[in-house]
Write a protein that holds these residues in place. Structure first.
Motif, PDB file in Angstrom:
ATOM      1  N   PRO A   1      32.105  77.877  35.495  1.00  0.00           N
ATOM      2  CA  PRO A   1      30.763  77.493  35.943  1.00  0.00           C
ATOM      3  C   PRO A   1      29.770  77.222  34.819  1.00  0.00           C
ATOM      4  O   PRO A   1      28.886  76.381  34.984  1.00  0.00           O
ATOM      5  N   GLU A   2      29.896  77.903  33.700  1.00  0.00           N
ATOM      6  CA  GLU A   2      28.950  77.680  32.601  1.00  0.00           C
ATOM      7  C   GLU A   2      29.038  76.259  32.057  1.00  0.00           C
ATOM      8  O   GLU A   2      28.025  75.681  31.667  1.00  0.00           O
ATOM      9  N   VAL A   3      30.242  75.713  32.039  1.00  0.00           N
ATOM     10  CA  VAL A   3      30.426  74.343  31.545  1.00  0.00           C
ATOM     11  C   VAL A   3      29.738  73.350  32.481  1.00  0.00           C
ATOM     12  O   VAL A   3      28.998  72.472  32.029  1.00  0.00           O
ATOM     13  N   PHE A   4      29.953  73.502  33.798  1.00  0.00           N
ATOM     14  CA  PHE A   4      29.337  72.579  34.754  1.00  0.00           C
ATOM     15  C   PHE A   4      27.826  72.779  34.788  1.00  0.00           C
ATOM     16  O   PHE A   4      27.066  71.811  34.903  1.00  0.00           O
ATOM     17  N   ARG A   5      27.371  74.016  34.678  1.00  0.00           N
ATOM     18  CA  ARG A   5      25.931  74.313  34.636  1.00  0.00           C
ATOM     19  C   ARG A   5      25.286  73.575  33.464  1.00  0.00           C
ATOM     20  O   ARG A   5      24.263  72.924  33.605  1.00  0.00           O
ATOM     21  N   ARG A   6      25.905  73.686  32.287  1.00  0.00           N
ATOM     22  CA  ARG A   6      25.376  73.031  31.087  1.00  0.00           C
ATOM     23  C   ARG A   6      25.366  71.512  31.260  1.00  0.00           C
ATOM     24  O   ARG A   6      24.405  70.839  30.872  1.00  0.00           O
ATOM     25  N   THR A   7      26.396  70.963  31.875  1.00  0.00           N
ATOM     26  CA  THR A   7      26.472  69.521  32.101  1.00  0.00           C
ATOM     27  C   THR A   7      25.352  69.057  33.042  1.00  0.00           C
ATOM     28  O   THR A   7      24.725  68.019  32.811  1.00  0.00           O
ATOM     29  N   ILE A   8      25.082  69.829  34.089  1.00  0.00           N
ATOM     30  CA  ILE A   8      23.994  69.491  35.024  1.00  0.00           C
ATOM     31  C   ILE A   8      22.657  69.499  34.292  1.00  0.00           C
ATOM     32  O   ILE A   8      21.848  68.575  34.427  1.00  0.00           O
ATOM     33  N   LEU A   9      22.413  70.549  33.500  1.00  0.00           N
ATOM     34  CA  LEU A   9      21.133  70.653  32.788  1.00  0.00           C
ATOM     35  C   LEU A   9      20.968  69.544  31.748  1.00  0.00           C
ATOM     36  O   LEU A   9      19.872  69.009  31.567  1.00  0.00           O
ATOM     37  N   GLU A  10      22.062  69.177  31.073  1.00  0.00           N
ATOM     38  CA  GLU A  10      21.992  68.076  30.104  1.00  0.00           C
ATOM     39  C   GLU A  10      21.724  66.750  30.809  1.00  0.00           C
ATOM     40  O   GLU A  10      20.956  65.924  30.311  1.00  0.00           O
ATOM     41  N   ALA A  11      22.347  66.540  31.976  1.00  0.00           N
ATOM     42  CA  ALA A  11      22.103  65.309  32.745  1.00  0.00           C
ATOM     43  C   ALA A  11      20.651  65.264  33.226  1.00  0.00           C
ATOM     44  O   ALA A  11      20.019  64.204  33.216  1.00  0.00           O
ATOM     45  N   ARG A  12      20.113  66.421  33.633  1.00  0.00           N
ATOM     46  CA  ARG A  12      18.710  66.481  34.055  1.00  0.00           C
ATOM     47  C   ARG A  12      17.789  66.109  32.907  1.00  0.00           C
ATOM     48  O   ARG A  12      16.867  65.310  33.066  1.00  0.00           O
ATOM     49  N   GLU A  13      18.027  66.663  31.716  1.00  0.00           N
ATOM     50  CA  GLU A  13      17.198  66.353  30.549  1.00  0.00           C
ATOM     51  C   GLU A  13      17.290  64.876  30.184  1.00  0.00           C
ATOM     52  O   GLU A  13      16.278  64.248  29.866  1.00  0.00           O
ATOM     53  N   ALA A  14      18.484  64.329  30.236  1.00  0.00           N
ATOM     54  CA  ALA A  14      18.657  62.906  29.933  1.00  0.00           C
ATOM     55  C   ALA A  14      17.899  62.045  30.946  1.00  0.00           C
ATOM     56  O   ALA A  14      17.263  61.052  30.573  1.00  0.00           O
ATOM     57  N   SER A  15      17.948  62.440  32.214  1.00  0.00           N
ATOM     58  CA  SER A  15      17.240  61.700  33.257  1.00  0.00           C
ATOM     59  C   SER A  15      15.732  61.745  33.029  1.00  0.00           C
ATOM     60  O   SER A  15      15.051  60.722  33.141  1.00  0.00           O
ATOM     61  N   VAL A  16      15.205  62.916  32.683  1.00  0.00           N
ATOM     62  CA  VAL A  16      13.768  63.062  32.431  1.00  0.00           C
ATOM     63  C   VAL A  16      13.344  62.194  31.249  1.00  0.00           C
ATOM     64  O   VAL A  16      12.336  61.489  31.310  1.00  0.00           O
ATOM     65  N   HIS A  17      14.133  62.212  30.165  1.00  0.00           N
ATOM     66  CA  HIS A  17      13.794  61.409  28.984  1.00  0.00           C
ATOM     67  C   HIS A  17      13.881  59.918  29.278  1.00  0.00           C
ATOM     68  O   HIS A  17      13.047  59.140  28.809  1.00  0.00           O
ATOM     69  N   THR A  18      14.869  59.526  30.063  1.00  0.00           N
ATOM     70  CA  THR A  18      15.022  58.110  30.418  1.00  0.00           C
ATOM     71  C   THR A  18      13.845  57.625  31.259  1.00  0.00           C
ATOM     72  O   THR A  18      13.286  56.552  31.005  1.00  0.00           O
ATOM     73  N   LEU A  19      13.465  58.408  32.264  1.00  0.00           N
ATOM     74  CA  LEU A  19      12.330  58.019  33.105  1.00  0.00           C
ATOM     75  C   LEU A  19      11.043  57.944  32.296  1.00  0.00           C
ATOM     76  O   LEU A  19      10.232  57.029  32.487  1.00  0.00           O
ATOM     77  N   SER A  20      10.861  58.871  31.363  1.00  0.00           N
ATOM     78  CA  SER A  20       9.674  58.860  30.506  1.00  0.00           C
ATOM     79  C   SER A  20       9.650  57.606  29.631  1.00  0.00           C
ATOM     80  O   SER A  20       8.610  56.960  29.477  1.00  0.00           O
ATOM     81  N   ALA A  21      10.809  57.264  29.069  1.00  0.00           N
ATOM     82  CA  ALA A  21      10.889  56.071  28.227  1.00  0.00           C
ATOM     83  C   ALA A  21      10.624  54.806  29.039  1.00  0.00           C
ATOM     84  O   ALA A  21       9.925  53.895  28.582  1.00  0.00           O
ATOM     85  N   LEU A  22      11.153  54.750  30.257  1.00  0.00           N
ATOM     86  CA  LEU A  22      10.924  53.581  31.112  1.00  0.00           C
ATOM     87  C   LEU A  22       9.457  53.445  31.495  1.00  0.00           C
ATOM     88  O   LEU A  22       8.925  52.333  31.556  1.00  0.00           O
ATOM     89  N   GLU A  23       8.793  54.570  31.731  1.00  0.00           N
ATOM     90  CA  GLU A  23       7.358  54.531  32.045  1.00  0.00           C
ATOM     91  C   GLU A  23       6.557  54.037  30.846  1.00  0.00           C
ATOM     92  O   GLU A  23       5.604  53.260  30.987  1.00  0.00           O
ATOM     93  N   THR A  24       6.938  54.474  29.644  1.00  0.00           N
ATOM     94  CA  THR A  24       6.261  54.033  28.432  1.00  0.00           C
ATOM     95  C   THR A  24       6.445  52.535  28.215  1.00  0.00           C
ATOM     96  O   THR A  24       5.491  51.823  27.901  1.00  0.00           O
TER      97      THR A  24
END
Length: 164
Positions: free
Chosen positions: A134-157
């Motif tokens: 579970p720790e591996v999948f948890r980390r993957t979910i959190l990394e995907a969330r961070e990537a999504s947040v950064h991508t949306l921020s960049a697109l807004e900019t």
């Protein structure tokens, strides 16, 4: 890899299937197989392993046919029927505040636990039962969330720079 229905612009990152530790009978088997240790030697697995093997194999096959699968995409975490396209639940990456690991009795033998996905207010959005490693999948979910947040921020900019 399982086929899934995604929205345009959504890409599947990974699909996982839960272990038999997702259900009560699987957790019971895990508890029996992990109940008696002497040092590093697991006596209960030696005693109960072979007699419980057919039951474990049956649970495994039933889980693959009638259980669930979990998919992480570029937009959400989704819980699908193992076979077919029935969506049981989903949590958008933008809504995820935390992912907690909740290991129930009997899941330790299978190196599994439940992942509880919560929003920023602590409200439960989705529970993924019996996730192996579970720790591996948890980390993957959190990394995907961070990537999504950064991508949306960049697109807004970028959109703000474009002349109207």
């Amino acid at each position: 890899m399982a086929t899934t229905t995604t929205t345009p612009g959504e890409t599947s990152i990974t699909v996982i299937y839960p272990s038999i530790a997702a259900g009560g009978l699987g957790r019971l088997i895990g508890s029996l197989l992990n109940c008696c240790r002497i040092g590093f030697l697991n006596i209960s697995a030696i005693i109960f392993g072979l007699p419980l093997a057919p039951l474990g194999a049956t649970l495994y096959l039933l889980q693959k046919a009638f259980g669930e699968r979990y998919e992480l995409t570029t937009h959400a975490v989704k819980s699908w029927s193992a076979i077919g396209q029935n969506l049981h639940g989903e949590a958008a990456l933008s809504q995820i505040g935390s992912v907690d690991v909740d290991q129930q009795s009997g899941q330790a033998f299978f190196h599994a636990a439940d992942l509880v996905i919560r929003d920023n207010g602590g409200k439960e959005l989705l529970t993924l039962s019996g996730v192996s490693r579970p720790e591996v999948f948890r980390r993957t979910i959190l990394e995907a969330r961070e990537a999504s947040v950064h991508t949306l921020s960049a697109l807004e900019t970028i959109a703000a720079r474009q002349p109207a």
